[in-house]
Motif scaffolding. Sequence first.
Motif, PDB file in Angstrom:
ATOM      1  N   THR A 163     -20.108  45.436  22.210  1.00  0.00           N
ATOM      2  CA  THR A 163     -19.245  44.322  22.580  1.00  0.00           C
ATOM      3  C   THR A 163     -19.757  43.046  21.931  1.00  0.00           C
ATOM      4  O   THR A 163     -20.913  42.687  22.082  1.00  0.00           O
ATOM      5  N   THR A 164     -18.905  42.396  21.174  1.00  0.00           N
ATOM      6  CA  THR A 164     -19.268  41.140  20.538  1.00  0.00           C
ATOM      7  C   THR A 164     -18.678  39.989  21.310  1.00  0.00           C
ATOM      8  O   THR A 164     -17.493  39.983  21.631  1.00  0.00           O
ATOM      9  N   VAL A 165     -19.508  39.013  21.634  1.00  0.00           N
ATOM     10  CA  VAL A 165     -19.002  37.839  22.326  1.00  0.00           C
ATOM     11  C   VAL A 165     -18.033  37.119  21.414  1.00  0.00           C
ATOM     12  O   VAL A 165     -18.338  36.809  20.266  1.00  0.00           O
ATOM     13  N   VAL A 166     -16.834  36.870  21.899  1.00  0.00           N
ATOM     14  CA  VAL A 166     -15.777  36.313  21.068  1.00  0.00           C
ATOM     15  C   VAL A 166     -16.127  34.909  20.604  1.00  0.00           C
ATOM     16  O   VAL A 166     -16.052  34.585  19.436  1.00  0.00           O
ATOM     17  N   ALA A 167     -16.472  34.046  21.500  1.00  0.00           N
ATOM     18  CA  ALA A 167     -16.823  32.684  21.140  1.00  0.00           C
ATOM     19  C   ALA A 167     -17.535  32.043  22.300  1.00  0.00           C
ATOM     20  O   ALA A 167     -17.279  32.364  23.453  1.00  0.00           O
ATOM     21  N   SER A 168     -18.435  31.168  21.990  1.00  0.00           N
ATOM     22  CA  SER A 168     -19.127  30.423  23.019  1.00  0.00           C
ATOM     23  C   SER A 168     -18.561  29.045  23.112  1.00  0.00           C
ATOM     24  O   SER A 168     -18.293  28.390  22.106  1.00  0.00           O
ATOM     25  N   ALA A 169     -18.349  28.557  24.314  1.00  0.00           N
ATOM     26  CA  ALA A 169     -17.812  27.222  24.485  1.00  0.00           C
ATOM     27  C   ALA A 169     -18.748  26.188  23.876  1.00  0.00           C
ATOM     28  O   ALA A 169     -18.319  25.171  23.349  1.00  0.00           O
ATOM     29  N   ALA A 170     -20.067  26.480  23.903  1.00  0.00           N
ATOM     30  CA  ALA A 170     -21.002  25.525  23.339  1.00  0.00           C
ATOM     31  C   ALA A 170     -20.945  25.488  21.824  1.00  0.00           C
ATOM     32  O   ALA A 170     -21.360  24.524  21.183  1.00  0.00           O
ATOM     33  N   ALA A 171     -20.441  26.580  21.230  1.00  0.00           N
ATOM     34  CA  ALA A 171     -20.409  26.649  19.770  1.00  0.00           C
ATOM     35  C   ALA A 171     -19.123  26.124  19.169  1.00  0.00           C
ATOM     36  O   ALA A 171     -18.963  26.081  17.955  1.00  0.00           O
ATOM     37  N   MET A 172     -18.174  25.727  19.988  1.00  0.00           N
ATOM     38  CA  MET A 172     -16.915  25.206  19.477  1.00  0.00           C
ATOM     39  C   MET A 172     -17.145  23.894  18.749  1.00  0.00           C
ATOM     40  O   MET A 172     -17.817  23.001  19.266  1.00  0.00           O
ATOM     41  N   PRO A 173     -16.626  23.725  17.530  1.00  0.00           N
ATOM     42  CA  PRO A 173     -16.826  22.477  16.798  1.00  0.00           C
ATOM     43  C   PRO A 173     -16.094  21.326  17.453  1.00  0.00           C
ATOM     44  O   PRO A 173     -15.011  21.479  17.987  1.00  0.00           O
ATOM     45  N   THR A 174     -16.713  20.189  17.463  1.00  0.00           N
ATOM     46  CA  THR A 174     -16.088  18.979  17.986  1.00  0.00           C
ATOM     47  C   THR A 174     -16.168  17.896  16.940  1.00  0.00           C
ATOM     48  O   THR A 174     -17.001  17.938  16.036  1.00  0.00           O
ATOM     49  N   LYS A 175     -15.296  16.941  17.059  1.00  0.00           N
ATOM     50  CA  LYS A 175     -15.253  15.845  16.099  1.00  0.00           C
ATOM     51  C   LYS A 175     -15.465  14.530  16.822  1.00  0.00           C
ATOM     52  O   LYS A 175     -15.178  14.408  17.978  1.00  0.00           O
ATOM     53  N   LEU A 225      -8.047  17.382  24.990  1.00  0.00           N
ATOM     54  CA  LEU A 225      -7.468  18.079  26.138  1.00  0.00           C
ATOM     55  C   LEU A 225      -7.289  19.567  25.845  1.00  0.00           C
ATOM     56  O   LEU A 225      -7.750  20.434  26.600  1.00  0.00           O
ATOM     57  N   TYR A 226      -6.647  19.863  24.716  1.00  0.00           N
ATOM     58  CA  TYR A 226      -6.389  21.264  24.393  1.00  0.00           C
ATOM     59  C   TYR A 226      -7.602  21.946  23.772  1.00  0.00           C
ATOM     60  O   TYR A 226      -7.774  23.164  23.894  1.00  0.00           O
ATOM     61  N   LYS A 227      -8.458  21.161  23.110  1.00  0.00           N
ATOM     62  CA  LYS A 227      -9.692  21.763  22.585  1.00  0.00           C
ATOM     63  C   LYS A 227     -10.568  22.262  23.731  1.00  0.00           C
ATOM     64  O   LYS A 227     -11.128  23.354  23.683  1.00  0.00           O
ATOM     65  N   ARG A 228     -10.699  21.431  24.765  1.00  0.00           N
ATOM     66  CA  ARG A 228     -11.482  21.859  25.922  1.00  0.00           C
ATOM     67  C   ARG A 228     -10.785  23.016  26.651  1.00  0.00           C
ATOM     68  O   ARG A 228     -11.454  23.936  27.144  1.00  0.00           O
ATOM     69  N   SER A 229      -9.472  22.975  26.710  1.00  0.00           N
ATOM     70  CA  SER A 229      -8.743  24.071  27.345  1.00  0.00           C
ATOM     71  C   SER A 229      -8.999  25.386  26.616  1.00  0.00           C
ATOM     72  O   SER A 229      -9.193  26.441  27.244  1.00  0.00           O
ATOM     73  N   LYS A 230      -9.022  25.319  25.292  1.00  0.00           N
ATOM     74  CA  LYS A 230      -9.280  26.540  24.530  1.00  0.00           C
ATOM     75  C   LYS A 230     -10.724  26.995  24.697  1.00  0.00           C
ATOM     76  O   LYS A 230     -11.008  28.198  24.767  1.00  0.00           O
ATOM     77  N   GLN A 231     -11.663  26.035  24.761  1.00  0.00           N
ATOM     78  CA  GLN A 231     -13.055  26.408  25.018  1.00  0.00           C
ATOM     79  C   GLN A 231     -13.167  27.142  26.354  1.00  0.00           C
ATOM     80  O   GLN A 231     -13.850  28.165  26.464  1.00  0.00           O
ATOM     81  N   SER A 232     -12.488  26.630  27.355  1.00  0.00           N
ATOM     82  CA  SER A 232     -12.514  27.280  28.668  1.00  0.00           C
ATOM     83  C   SER A 232     -11.919  28.685  28.586  1.00  0.00           C
ATOM     84  O   SER A 232     -12.468  29.644  29.148  1.00  0.00           O
TER      85      SER A 232
END
Length: 483
Positions: free
Chosen positions: A471-483, A143-150
């Motif tokens: 400008t550097t892209v901070v993070a990509s939602a697709a690149a967020m690690p998942t378990k 829930l919060y991992k996806r929220s942070k990705q968003s």
Amino acid sequence: MRSIHAAAPLALLLLSGCVVGPEHTPPEIALPAKFAEGSRTSNGDVSTVAWWTAFSDSRLNGYVDQGLAQNLNVLQALERINQAQAGVVQAGAGALPSLDLGAQAERSGTEDIGGPLSPTSTSAQTTVAGSLDASWFLDLFGLYKRSKQSALAQLDAAYASVDVARLTLLSQLVSAYIDVRYYQERIALARQNLSSRRETLDLTRLQLEAGAASRLDVVQSEGLVNSTLAELPNLETQFRRAAHRVATLLGVPASSLLPELQRGARQPVARFKVSAGVPADLIRNRPDIRAAERQLAAAVAEIGVAQAQLYPAISLGGSIRPSYTRIAGGSESGILSWSFGPGLSLPIFDGGALKANLSSAESSARESYLAWKETVLGAVEEVENALAAVARDARTVDALRNTVRSYEEALDLATASYRDGASSLLDVLDAQRQVSTAQANLAQAVQQMAQDFVALNVAVGGGYAYGAPTTTVVASAAAMPTK
């Protein structure tokens, strides 16, 4: 013993958690290999190309530098980055343990004032208490991992929005400056024509005195002078409006630049050509396309948020509450209470609200994809339109320059013939009208050629990163690690 070994991996899996919902992948769209009137050579990164320097106008260059530094729309977009960064922290905070510390102290007592002959008695006590509460939401389903990705995707979109604001500024500022010089040229031409028509009026009056012209000739000549006088106020108003627009874009009061701009300069003409690159370059170079893609990534992550809400929620919590009481007279007491345990929340019946929320998130993601696709196709259209115009503007300007020269020669011949009495005043007046119209058309064509040059550079996404750190892209939602 075997049951313990079998349950251990399951317990570890539950504690490590998993992430539900789809993973974001970069969207794709079929694009042609080249623009209809372009080449097959890629542009590369054009974000730092100072294309406005092609006009060789130092004042314009200074305005661009000033605008990029202090334009209010750009500054507002930078503030939205700060808001998005705070949103990332807020989105991820829910998955972290929380700890609250509290304390209180109280002094209380009673007093028996008794009767007139009774002694007064008092009793008092002091109570000090504290609390330490801890809780931890086990994010088993992301829930919060996806929220942070968003939130991270929204942060990326905020960075891209700053680039959009800078690119928009370049378009508006340079276009407004081009308008300023266009109206100045029109004013100069109108005054030049006014002088020529007044000379013709004076000549006609002399011809009337000599009996070689009629009162009708004088009246017609006066009418042409007055029509030229009537053009000037509107041109001066349009010049001031364009100058006010430049000032506002620079973040200064509207009339601040009037004295400086009234000194005048030639109409801007680009000294080099711009390469449109290939359609695929736009996905990298256009900040509005990047922003739309990051909005899509955020929408996809929100599907995971909505889906995780369908599953059980487990949290660990505990508290420690010590208290100490001292009563007047020496009596003391202390109590220490504590609690610890898990909590389970399982949605069973909610009237379909959670599933409706999931359907809404999925629809929002599909809408975001369509918006991204529309942005890409709109960018391609803008480049194609600008290319078509730029490829033909020079031909229009050259033809109009030749037209002006021809009509000016015709005016000289008609004036000389009228002085000699070999032609009528009507020939002179017609020639003056033709010269005036051709000059106005030429000035407008030069203005349009400059505007189309601006439109093409903006359409390919050029120049917005000029003078700014990369400008550097901070993070990509697709690149967020998942378990």
